[in-house]
Design an enzyme around this catalytic site. Sequence first.
Site, PDB file in Angstrom:
ATOM      1  N   GLU A   1      57.766   0.054  88.035  1.00 43.72           N
ATOM      2  CA  GLU A   1      57.778  -1.356  88.445  1.00 43.72           C
ATOM      3  C   GLU A   1      58.676  -2.199  87.543  1.00 43.72           C
ATOM      4  OE1 GLU A   1      54.235  -3.103  89.858  1.00 43.72           O
ATOM      5  OE2 GLU A   1      53.945  -1.421  91.234  1.00 43.72           O
TER       6      GLU A   1
ATOM      7  N   CYS B   1      52.103  10.115  94.143  1.00 41.59           N
ATOM      8  CA  CYS B   1      52.034   8.660  93.956  1.00 41.59           C
ATOM      9  C   CYS B   1      53.305   8.066  94.536  1.00 41.59           C
ATOM     10  CB  CYS B   1      51.920   8.322  92.467  1.00 41.59           C
ATOM     11  SG  CYS B   1      51.974   6.560  92.129  1.00 41.59           S
TER      12      CYS B   1
ATOM     13  N   ASP C   1      50.186   0.013 101.744  1.00 40.38           N
ATOM     14  CA  ASP C   1      50.224   0.463 100.355  1.00 40.38           C
ATOM     15  C   ASP C   1      49.516  -0.570  99.480  1.00 40.38           C
ATOM     16  OD1 ASP C   1      51.047   2.242  98.228  1.00 40.38           O
ATOM     17  OD2 ASP C   1      52.357   0.624  97.587  1.00 40.38           O
ATOM     18  N   SER C   2      49.167  -0.139  98.277  1.00 37.32           N
ATOM     19  CA  SER C   2      48.534  -1.060  97.337  1.00 37.32           C
ATOM     20  C   SER C   2      49.523  -2.119  96.841  1.00 37.32           C
ATOM     21  CB  SER C   2      47.998  -0.266  96.145  1.00 37.32           C
ATOM     22  OG  SER C   2      49.047   0.460  95.541  1.00 37.32           O
TER      23      SER C   2
ATOM     24  N   HIS D   1      55.159   5.738  93.653  1.00 38.37           N
ATOM     25  CA  HIS D   1      56.223   5.294  92.745  1.00 38.37           C
ATOM     26  C   HIS D   1      57.110   6.429  92.230  1.00 38.37           C
ATOM     27  CE1 HIS D   1      53.710   1.796  92.809  1.00 38.37           C
ATOM     28  NE2 HIS D   1      54.410   1.164  91.884  1.00 38.37           N
TER      29      HIS D   1
ATOM     30  N   TYR E   1      45.634   0.098  92.703  1.00 38.97           N
ATOM     31  CA  TYR E   1      44.421   0.702  93.251  1.00 38.97           C
ATOM     32  C   TYR E   1      44.039   1.946  92.430  1.00 38.97           C
ATOM     33  CZ  TYR E   1      44.481  -1.844  97.788  1.00 38.97           C
ATOM     34  OH  TYR E   1      44.432  -2.778  98.788  1.00 38.97           O
TER      35      TYR E   1
ATOM     36  N   ASN F   1      48.850   7.058  97.873  1.00 40.31           N
ATOM     37  CA  ASN F   1      48.078   8.283  97.637  1.00 40.31           C
ATOM     38  C   ASN F   1      46.625   7.966  97.278  1.00 40.31           C
ATOM     39  OD1 ASN F   1      49.640  11.149  97.259  1.00 40.31           O
ATOM     40  ND2 ASN F   1      51.035   9.433  97.096  1.00 40.31           N
ATOM     41  N   SER F   2      46.414   6.883  96.536  1.00 39.99           N
ATOM     42  CA  SER F   2      45.041   6.543  96.123  1.00 39.99           C
ATOM     43  C   SER F   2      44.192   6.199  97.354  1.00 39.99           C
ATOM     44  CB  SER F   2      45.067   5.362  95.148  1.00 39.99           C
ATOM     45  OG  SER F   2      45.909   5.659  94.058  1.00 39.99           O
TER      46      SER F   2
HETATM   47  N1  DGL Z   1      50.420   3.220  95.528  1.00 44.10           N
HETATM   48  C1  DGL Z   1      49.617   3.849  94.502  1.00 44.10           C
HETATM   49  C2  DGL Z   1      49.482   5.343  94.811  1.00 44.10           C
HETATM   50  O1  DGL Z   1      50.317   5.955  95.460  1.00 44.10           O
HETATM   51  C3  DGL Z   1      50.217   3.648  93.121  1.00 44.10           C
HETATM   52  C4  DGL Z   1      49.998   2.259  92.558  1.00 44.10           C
HETATM   53  C5  DGL Z   1      48.546   1.898  92.415  1.00 44.10           C
HETATM   54  O2  DGL Z   1      47.868   2.397  91.483  1.00 44.10           O
HETATM   55  O3  DGL Z   1      48.068   1.111  93.229  1.00 44.10           O
HETATM   56  O4  DGL Z   1      48.507   5.935  94.412  1.00 44.10           O
END
Ligand code: DGL
Length: 250
Positions: A150, A180, A7-8, A182, A39, A71-72
Amino acid sequence: MKAAVFDSGIGGLTVVKSLIEHKLFEEIIYFGDTARVPYGIKDKNTIIRYSLEALEFFKNFDVDILITACNSVSAHAIPELRQNAPFPVVGVIEPGVLALEKKIKDKEKNILIIGTNATISSQKYQKILKEKGFKNFISKPTPLFVPIVEEGLFEGEVLEAAMKHYFQDIKKIDAIILGCTHFPLISKNIKKYFNNEAILIHSGEAIVEHLEDGFGLKKRFPNTNLKLFASENPEKLKQIANLWLKPTIV
Ligand code: DGL
């Protein structure tokens, strides 16, 4: 079975929670790129580059599968990760749509997709929904939800204001894809905003269904050994994991 979860940052822990609850893995190696999160505001090439760097890290472990919880990343880097990985790579987008298809049989229903700018602008969810025959879907980037989660503001006036900002023009919605990592942490309130009438699709639950249906994985491991790594401040990641994964964590 050993899984790598990428994950990011910290958000992918929501996917880890589902994987642990469903007892699919003996060990999970989690890497969150906390030094370079978010990300969701970055462009495709940057997301691909960061993802390939994370892949090199995971090659140090003898993993059976790589799950991109983000997801990104799932929207932009799956082909490149698959080309370079010595193990299968699964993202969360296709599983999300498959999970939606199981729950929503009527293709005329109104679907809302929410996610980061990177995810929504990739058009990945929209393309697969169209291929599956869904006719009425809208998508909306809702990046403010990321810092709100967050900050631990899972409810209250800041979240309410952000929901109003993003959703005030949206009328009748039957299902929402939480695109996403979060968003599962605020899913109760998102559902409430839509009068508890919409079905919500959570990436973690969707990936579990995909691993069970597509890879034949089963509930086998009563305990999952979770190893957490971060590119910055691993202690913070561990603290959040203790908070979010309770009582899942062993
Ligand atoms: N983990 C990212 C997502 O699911 C969310 C946080 C980010 O922007 O990195 O897209």
